[in-house]
Design a protein around this motif. Structure first.
Motif, PDB file in Angstrom:
ATOM      1  N   UNK A  93      36.242  40.767  41.654  1.00  0.00           N
ATOM      2  CA  UNK A  93      35.152  39.826  41.365  1.00  0.00           C
ATOM      3  C   UNK A  93      34.580  40.192  40.000  1.00  0.00           C
ATOM      4  N   UNK A  94      34.421  39.196  39.126  1.00  0.00           N
ATOM      5  CA  UNK A  94      33.829  39.418  37.802  1.00  0.00           C
ATOM      6  C   UNK A  94      32.806  38.326  37.523  1.00  0.00           C
ATOM      7  N   UNK A  95      31.801  38.657  36.726  1.00  0.00           N
ATOM      8  CA  UNK A  95      30.834  37.638  36.316  1.00  0.00           C
ATOM      9  C   UNK A  95      31.511  36.621  35.405  1.00  0.00           C
ATOM     10  N   UNK A  96      32.319  37.127  34.461  1.00  0.00           N
ATOM     11  CA  UNK A  96      33.153  36.263  33.620  1.00  0.00           C
ATOM     12  C   UNK A  96      34.513  36.910  33.464  1.00  0.00           C
ATOM     13  N   UNK A  97      35.490  36.132  33.073  1.00  0.00           N
ATOM     14  CA  UNK A  97      36.855  36.654  32.933  1.00  0.00           C
ATOM     15  C   UNK A  97      37.003  37.589  31.742  1.00  0.00           C
ATOM     16  N   UNK A 148      41.450  36.951  41.987  1.00  0.00           N
ATOM     17  CA  UNK A 148      40.430  37.314  40.998  1.00  0.00           C
ATOM     18  C   UNK A 148      39.412  36.187  40.968  1.00  0.00           C
ATOM     19  N   UNK A 149      38.184  36.496  41.371  1.00  0.00           N
ATOM     20  CA  UNK A 149      37.137  35.479  41.411  1.00  0.00           C
ATOM     21  C   UNK A 149      36.181  35.648  40.247  1.00  0.00           C
ATOM     22  N   UNK A 150      36.025  34.569  39.464  1.00  0.00           N
ATOM     23  CA  UNK A 150      35.074  34.544  38.357  1.00  0.00           C
ATOM     24  C   UNK A 150      33.844  33.758  38.796  1.00  0.00           C
ATOM     25  N   UNK A 151      32.673  34.318  38.569  1.00  0.00           N
ATOM     26  CA  UNK A 151      31.433  33.671  39.003  1.00  0.00           C
ATOM     27  C   UNK A 151      30.925  32.699  37.947  1.00  0.00           C
ATOM     28  N   UNK A 152      31.838  31.828  37.500  1.00  0.00           N
ATOM     29  CA  UNK A 152      31.514  30.864  36.444  1.00  0.00           C
ATOM     30  C   UNK A 152      31.493  29.426  36.961  1.00  0.00           C
ATOM     31  N   UNK A 153      31.686  29.261  38.273  1.00  0.00           N
ATOM     32  CA  UNK A 153      31.791  27.914  38.825  1.00  0.00           C
ATOM     33  C   UNK A 153      30.880  27.694  40.011  1.00  0.00           C
ATOM     34  N   UNK A 154      31.476  27.367  41.157  1.00  0.00           N
ATOM     35  CA  UNK A 154      30.664  26.904  42.284  1.00  0.00           C
ATOM     36  C   UNK A 154      29.989  28.021  43.071  1.00  0.00           C
ATOM     37  N   UNK A 155      30.542  29.223  43.073  1.00  0.00           N
ATOM     38  CA  UNK A 155      30.007  30.282  43.932  1.00  0.00           C
ATOM     39  C   UNK A 155      29.294  31.378  43.148  1.00  0.00           C
ATOM     40  N   UNK A 156      28.341  32.015  43.826  1.00  0.00           N
ATOM     41  CA  UNK A 156      27.619  33.161  43.289  1.00  0.00           C
ATOM     42  C   UNK A 156      27.922  34.377  44.165  1.00  0.00           C
TER      43      UNK A 156
END
Length: 259
Positions: free
Chosen positions: A250-254, A229-237
């Motif tokens: 993939x989620x923008x936020x958890x 589960x990848x959250x787009x809250x850190x290093x990657x977009x």
């Protein structure tokens, strides 16, 4: 977002629950939802500079209440892996480059003792007090036959707006000098995932890796056969993933992920 039911959540920290000193509120809410639902979880960090209690204390500062039983680091996985690789052997000499988290975890175990002359293993973790002398000793030991272990392969560490040299960069320098490549333990290697699953008595099919970093967290899932589960809250977009193998979710936020 709907998902299948998972027994154990392996949750990254930096970029997922916090970002340096900044709290990622959606990550904190996700952990609290896990706790309230009675879901089993393990914070799975690549950071070797802190002891488990130090991680617990940092999480408390971000509004997350947990305990050391829910913390797993490459330091812990390294110790377990060495013992597992040597059935019947009771004692291991180690030369360590690293900080308090690594030193405390390894040398608190009765199987290990510090040896800078003829160690069985050279264990290298992040060390912001790195000196030429430490590299000189490590290089000599590796060249004389010690097994070279890197706690993780992170080439860079985010620090504010800049990227600092990480443990992978230290290990690359030693690899160039010694002619030996290290065995890496932390994410994205399968070793730390296998050890975490062993600790929690879980199968690959029952686990979900939760993180923000494609290179470490998501690749750890690919390498170990565990959903991600990848959250787009850190290093990657999202655009960073174009043309690449995709995470399971993939989620923008958890906040978007339903347990």
């Amino acid at each position: 977002m709907q998902s299948r039911v998972y027994k154990i959540f392996l949750v990254d920290l930096d970029g997922t629950v916090y970002r340096g000193k900044e709290t990622i509120e959606s990550g904190v809410r996700f952990v609290k939802r896990l706790q309230e639902a009675g879901k089993d979880y393990l914070f799975l960090t690549n950071n070797t500079t802190r002891t488990p209690q130090m991680v617990v204390d940092k999480l408390k500062g971000h509004g997350v209440a947990t305990d050391v039983a829910h913390i797993y680091t490459p330091c812990m996985a390294t110790a377990s892996w060495i013992i597992e690789q040597n059935p019947g052997k009771k004692s291991f000499g180690v030369y360590i480059i690293g900080q308090v988290g690594l030193w405390t975890e390894i040398l608190s175990r009765p199987e290990f003792y510090f040896d800078e002359q003829n160690p069985d293993y050279v264990i290298v973790g992040m060390d912001t007090d790195l000196t030429y002398h430490k590299l000189q000793v490590a290089n000599r030991c590796i060249r004389h036959g010690a097994t070279f272990i890197g706690t993780n392969s992170d080439l860079n560490l985010p620090y504010g707006a800049e990227l600092l040299p990480g443990n992978g960069a230290i290990c690359a320098m030693l690899a160039a000098a010694s002619g030996q490549q290290p065995t890496f333990i932390g994410k994205p290697e399968a070793i730390i995932i296998d050890k975490a699953l062993e600790l929690t008595k879980s199968s690959r099919q029952e686990a979900l890796i939760v993180g923000d970093n494609y290179q470490t967290d998501i690749n750890a899932g690919f390498n170990s056969g565990v959903d991600t589960l990848m959250a787009l809250t850190g290093v990657n977009r999202r655009e960073d993933l174009a043309g690449k193998r995709q995470p399971t979710y993939i989620v923008d936020t958890l906040d978007e992920f339903e347990l």
